[in-house]
Design a protein around this motif. Structure first.
Motif, PDB file in Angstrom:
ATOM      1  N   ARG A 106       0.836  -1.211   0.000  1.00 52.69           N
ATOM      2  CA  ARG A 106       0.000   0.000   0.000  1.00 52.69           C
ATOM      3  C   ARG A 106       0.864   1.252   0.000  1.00 52.69           C
ATOM      4  NH1 ARG A 106      -3.819   3.154  -1.678  1.00 52.69           N
ATOM      5  NH2 ARG A 106      -4.608   4.567  -0.119  1.00 52.69           N
ATOM      6  N   GLN A 107       1.949   1.224   0.753  1.00 54.62           N
ATOM      7  CA  GLN A 107       2.828   2.382   0.826  1.00 54.62           C
ATOM      8  C   GLN A 107       3.465   2.656  -0.538  1.00 54.62           C
ATOM      9  OE1 GLN A 107       6.126   2.039   3.584  1.00 54.62           O
ATOM     10  NE2 GLN A 107       5.898   4.191   4.135  1.00 54.62           N
ATOM     11  N   LYS A 108       3.848   1.614  -1.258  1.00 48.36           N
ATOM     12  CA  LYS A 108       4.407   1.792  -2.600  1.00 48.36           C
ATOM     13  C   LYS A 108       3.364   2.413  -3.534  1.00 48.36           C
ATOM     14  CE  LYS A 108       7.832  -1.858  -2.323  1.00 48.36           C
ATOM     15  NZ  LYS A 108       8.215  -3.204  -2.752  1.00 48.36           N
ATOM     16  N   GLU A 109       2.125   1.923  -3.470  1.00 51.02           N
ATOM     17  CA  GLU A 109       1.042   2.498  -4.281  1.00 51.02           C
ATOM     18  C   GLU A 109       0.827   3.971  -3.927  1.00 51.02           C
ATOM     19  OE1 GLU A 109      -2.544   0.317  -3.519  1.00 51.02           O
ATOM     20  OE2 GLU A 109      -1.690  -1.576  -4.207  1.00 51.02           O
ATOM     21  N   ALA A 110       0.806   4.269  -2.645  1.00 45.60           N
ATOM     22  CA  ALA A 110       0.554   5.636  -2.191  1.00 45.60           C
ATOM     23  C   ALA A 110       1.662   6.575  -2.658  1.00 45.60           C
ATOM     24  CB  ALA A 110       0.425   5.680  -0.668  1.00 45.60           C
ATOM     25  N   ARG A 111       2.903   6.121  -2.585  1.00 51.96           N
ATOM     26  CA  ARG A 111       4.019   6.965  -3.028  1.00 51.96           C
ATOM     27  C   ARG A 111       3.936   7.236  -4.528  1.00 51.96           C
ATOM     28  NH1 ARG A 111       9.011   6.886   0.564  1.00 51.96           N
ATOM     29  NH2 ARG A 111       8.183   6.078   2.499  1.00 51.96           N
TER      30      ARG A 111
END
Length: 159
Positions: A130-135
């Protein structure tokens, strides 16, 4: 800082207990809470949690809908009907209910992710994705910042 910030990963024990990060417990204590207000996140495989400010944000969101309307009923069921108040024990731990663990895909570790007025509880590997998607999304959003700002000259900007 007076909100939930940073990310902490803690182990879940065999009884389903996990330590709530000390900075998060401090925020809850300042809000006068002795537990966590939690419910399954509406749009992510995570659990939303917090204290008084989260409860106020929910009430504010619900106030946008007419009482007894279908929208109000659906949202109030999601925010209140599936919620739990999880008590923090003397060792700073909560018992994470099985239905919350199943919703978030949590097995043996828990990531507590600060979001200011609230936090989320994730399976660490799901949060990493999720953090990769958000970034990636954040990069696309920030590319357009300032372009429609009348006080911004656009100098040095590349299209």
């Amino acid at each position: 800082m007076d909100g939930f910030v940073a990310t902490f990963t803690n182990r879940l024990d065999q009884k389903g207990r996990v330590s709530v990060p000390a900075p998060f417990r401090s925020v809850l204590a300042r809000e006068g809470q002795d537990g966590l207000y939690c419910y399954p996140a509406l749009d992510q495989p995570a659990v939303d949690g917090g204290g008084q400010r989260l409860q106020e944000a929910i009430a504010s969101r619900l106030s946008a809908f007419e009482t007894f309307s279908e929208e109000h009923e659906i949202l109030s069921t999601a925010f209140y009907g599936e919620s739990r108040v999880l008590k923090i024990d003397q060792d700073g731990r909560i018992v994470l209910p099985e239905e919350f663990r199943a919703h978030a895909g949590i097995a043996d570790a828990v990531a507590f992710v600060g979001q200011g007025y609230k936090f989320q509880i994730w399976a660490p590997e799901r949060f990493e994705a999720r953090q990769k998607e958000a970034r990636a999304h954040l990069r696309s959003v920030t590319r357009g910042l300032g372009r429609n700002n009348p006080g911004h000259s656009g100098a040095g900007e590349q299209a």
